[in-house]
Design a protein around this motif. Structure first.
Motif, PDB file in Angstrom:
ATOM      1  N   ILE A  78     -16.886 -13.639  13.901  1.00 38.70           N
ATOM      2  CA  ILE A  78     -16.172 -14.725  12.764  1.00 38.70           C
ATOM      3  C   ILE A  78     -15.973 -14.112  11.525  1.00 38.70           C
ATOM      4  CG2 ILE A  78     -16.581 -17.110  11.652  1.00 38.70           C
ATOM      5  CD1 ILE A  78     -18.156 -17.759  14.070  1.00 38.70           C
ATOM      6  N   LYS A  79     -14.511 -14.172  11.075  1.00 42.50           N
ATOM      7  CA  LYS A  79     -14.409 -13.548   9.664  1.00 42.50           C
ATOM      8  C   LYS A  79     -14.520 -14.310   8.603  1.00 42.50           C
ATOM      9  CE  LYS A  79     -10.713 -10.706  11.859  1.00 42.50           C
ATOM     10  NZ  LYS A  79      -9.403 -10.452  12.025  1.00 42.50           N
ATOM     11  N   GLU A  80     -15.166 -13.874   7.350  1.00 43.55           N
ATOM     12  CA  GLU A  80     -15.805 -14.802   6.333  1.00 43.55           C
ATOM     13  C   GLU A  80     -15.683 -13.928   5.002  1.00 43.55           C
ATOM     14  OE1 GLU A  80     -18.773 -17.892   6.768  1.00 43.55           O
ATOM     15  OE2 GLU A  80     -19.835 -16.719   5.197  1.00 43.55           O
ATOM     16  N   TYR A 121      -6.427 -12.423   8.992  1.00 45.06           N
ATOM     17  CA  TYR A 121      -7.116 -13.701   9.575  1.00 45.06           C
ATOM     18  C   TYR A 121      -5.999 -14.165  10.666  1.00 45.06           C
ATOM     19  CZ  TYR A 121     -11.027 -13.676   6.289  1.00 45.06           C
ATOM     20  OH  TYR A 121     -12.259 -13.529   5.498  1.00 45.06           O
ATOM     21  N   SER A 123      -6.505 -16.540  13.408  1.00 41.83           N
ATOM     22  CA  SER A 123      -6.334 -18.091  13.650  1.00 41.83           C
ATOM     23  C   SER A 123      -6.449 -18.820  12.490  1.00 41.83           C
ATOM     24  CB  SER A 123      -7.689 -18.368  14.694  1.00 41.83           C
ATOM     25  OG  SER A 123      -8.723 -18.050  13.999  1.00 41.83           O
ATOM     26  N   ASN A 124      -6.655 -20.287  12.732  1.00 44.79           N
ATOM     27  CA  ASN A 124      -6.716 -21.170  11.829  1.00 44.79           C
ATOM     28  C   ASN A 124      -7.872 -20.860  10.555  1.00 44.79           C
ATOM     29  OD1 ASN A 124      -4.696 -22.608  12.499  1.00 44.79           O
ATOM     30  ND2 ASN A 124      -6.097 -24.185  13.631  1.00 44.79           N
ATOM     31  N   VAL A 125      -7.615 -21.039   9.344  1.00 46.33           N
ATOM     32  CA  VAL A 125      -8.634 -20.586   8.394  1.00 46.33           C
ATOM     33  C   VAL A 125      -9.070 -21.717   7.757  1.00 46.33           C
ATOM     34  CG1 VAL A 125      -8.936 -19.055   6.309  1.00 46.33           C
ATOM     35  CG2 VAL A 125      -7.479 -18.180   7.980  1.00 46.33           C
ATOM     36  N   LYS A 286      -2.583 -22.033  11.269  1.00 44.46           N
ATOM     37  CA  LYS A 286      -1.649 -20.962  12.061  1.00 44.46           C
ATOM     38  C   LYS A 286      -0.195 -21.485  12.470  1.00 44.46           C
ATOM     39  CE  LYS A 286      -1.921 -17.262  15.031  1.00 44.46           C
ATOM     40  NZ  LYS A 286      -1.545 -16.057  14.172  1.00 44.46           N
ATOM     41  N   THR A 293      -2.437 -15.628  10.084  1.00 41.46           N
ATOM     42  CA  THR A 293      -2.430 -16.710   9.089  1.00 41.46           C
ATOM     43  C   THR A 293      -2.550 -16.205   7.737  1.00 41.46           C
ATOM     44  OG1 THR A 293      -3.500 -17.920  10.990  1.00 41.46           O
ATOM     45  CG2 THR A 293      -3.606 -18.786   8.621  1.00 41.46           C
ATOM     46  N   SER A 321     -13.074 -18.745   5.845  1.00 43.49           N
ATOM     47  CA  SER A 321     -13.813 -18.536   7.155  1.00 43.49           C
ATOM     48  C   SER A 321     -12.589 -19.042   8.428  1.00 43.49           C
ATOM     49  CB  SER A 321     -14.992 -18.986   7.145  1.00 43.49           C
ATOM     50  OG  SER A 321     -15.725 -18.793   8.359  1.00 43.49           O
ATOM     51  N   THR A 322     -12.958 -18.138   9.373  1.00 44.42           N
ATOM     52  CA  THR A 322     -12.494 -18.629  10.475  1.00 44.42           C
ATOM     53  C   THR A 322     -13.570 -19.257  11.228  1.00 44.42           C
ATOM     54  OG1 THR A 322     -12.969 -16.334  11.556  1.00 44.42           O
ATOM     55  CG2 THR A 322     -10.816 -17.022  10.866  1.00 44.42           C
ATOM     56  N   SER A 324     -15.208 -20.135  15.613  1.00 42.11           N
ATOM     57  CA  SER A 324     -15.333 -19.944  17.110  1.00 42.11           C
ATOM     58  C   SER A 324     -15.659 -21.117  17.856  1.00 42.11           C
ATOM     59  CB  SER A 324     -16.254 -18.854  17.235  1.00 42.11           C
ATOM     60  OG  SER A 324     -17.751 -18.990  17.188  1.00 42.11           O
TER      61      SER A 324
END
Length: 369
Positions: A78-80, A121, A123-125, A286, A293, A321-322, A324
């Protein structure tokens, strides 16, 4: 004088009484002679032996460790990104705002915070605001609200609950919404811009709906008058909270996101359990499967600095943040599974060695005897 005689207690716990007036039965203190009361029901008690305990430890270890690794890897994927814009340091772009702004300020202060995203990023953020050293879990603070008023009750709107004191009335008018929670609502305005390499500045579209729980939006919070289109008339005769810049019926231009059903307001009213927390502010949807995104590059965060935190030594931050299937970034659950599985596996190995050494000695001693 009446004479009577007592026989011995029967097995069922009763006493037989005989006398001139006839016989009778009195209940004694002895429990009845039943399987339940005499504790003769069938029972099962596990016998802990090496043959049952050791496999249990190894099975738990072999199951928990892979699950923990999977949860930990998923959390790390997960990107943050987090940026603090409190303005404590003199080098911070928001330093002047943090020093000069207070609840009574008539003009908002604006500051811009540049930052760089090192990875795109896809997907949806989800965009959050975070506060530190803010104790929303204080008992008096948590109780300082009127749920009946928030549910659209007209009587509670005109006469708020005593739990809202001292934020129940202002200048003789009932406050809507009343209470300390509503009065301290987070009201910074955050906008995000992407600095394109060709020199153009592109504003990132932020969605302000879909950020609150469905049950809160459609069950717990209601505007007085129901779905009346004239929401201003519904709140006539009320006063805005002391620290608010505008009344509750001007929180949004959209009718389905205004008044008590405003989602920013609903999110704030769900109090946090810990003094350092984050709350969902906006969603960046997205729009294309071919374009990220949020692409990698330079960004600018524009802040309308309305929320002072210097009085309680708090901090403010913005988080991108994304998510999951397990939610946001939180490695604790994976670490907990790995730890429990590793401890069980280690104990299984230790007990196996002890059983192998001491068990052989016990068997040889039994044979010699």
């Amino acid at each position: 004088m009446m004479a009577s005689s007592y026989n011995a207690k029967d097995e069922d716990g009763h006493i037989t009484v005989s006398g001139p007036g006839g016989g009778g039965t009195l209940r004694g203190k002895k429990p009845e002679n039943t399987a339940f009361k005499q504790q003769r029901l069938p029972a099962w008690q596990p016998i802990l032996t090496a043959g049952t305990v050791l496999p249990a430890f190894f099975i738990i270890g072999l199951i928990f460790i892979p699950i923990g690794i999977g949860l930990y890897v998923t959390s790390n994927n997960i990107k943050e990104f987090e940026i603090d814009y409190t303005g404590v340091d003199m080098s911070s772009p928001c330093f002047n705002c943090s020093q000069n702004f207070s609840w009574n300020s008539t003009r908002p202060c604006t500051c811009t915070v540049p930052f760089y995203l090192e990875q795109p990023y896809e997907s949806n953020v989800f965009m959050y605001y975070g506060l530190s050293n803010f104790y929303q879990n204080h008992r008096r603070y948590v109780k300082s609200r009127d749920d009946s008023q928030l549910n659209g009750n007209v009587d509670s709107l005109k006469e708020p609950s005593k739990e809202c004191e001292p934020y129940a009335k202002h200048d003789g008018k009932p406050i809507a919404p009343c209470g300390a929670i509503a009065n301290s609502m987070f009201n910074d305005t955050l906008e995000l811009f992407y600095n394109d390499p060709n020199g153009t500045r592109v504003q990132i579209p932020l969605t302000n709906t879909g950020i609150a729980w469905w049950t809160d939006k459609h069950v717990k919070f209601r505007n007085p008058g129901g779905d009346s289109s004239n929401i201003t008339a519904s709140f006539q005769g009320t006063s805005k909270p002391v620290n608010w810049r505008k009344p509750v019926y001007e929180l949004d231009t959209a009718a389905d996101n205004n008044g008590f059903i405003n989602e920013d307001f609903i999110v704030w009213m769900r109090t946090a359990a810990l003094p350092t927390f984050r709350k969902l502010y906006r969603i960046i949807n997205k729009t294309s499967s071919m374009v990220p995104t949020l692409p990698r590059g330079n960004y600018t965060l524009e802040v309308v600095y309305n929320y002072p935190v210097r009085s309680f030594e708090g901090r403010k931050r913005m988080i991108l943040s994304t998510i999951s299937w397990m939610g946001g970034k939180n490695p604790f659950l994976g670490i907990a599974y790995i730890t429990v599985g590793s401890v069980c596996f280690f104990l299984g190995v230790v007990l196996l060695i002890i059983h192998h050494k001491c068990g052989n000695r016990s068997n040889s001693a039994d044979i010699s005897n």
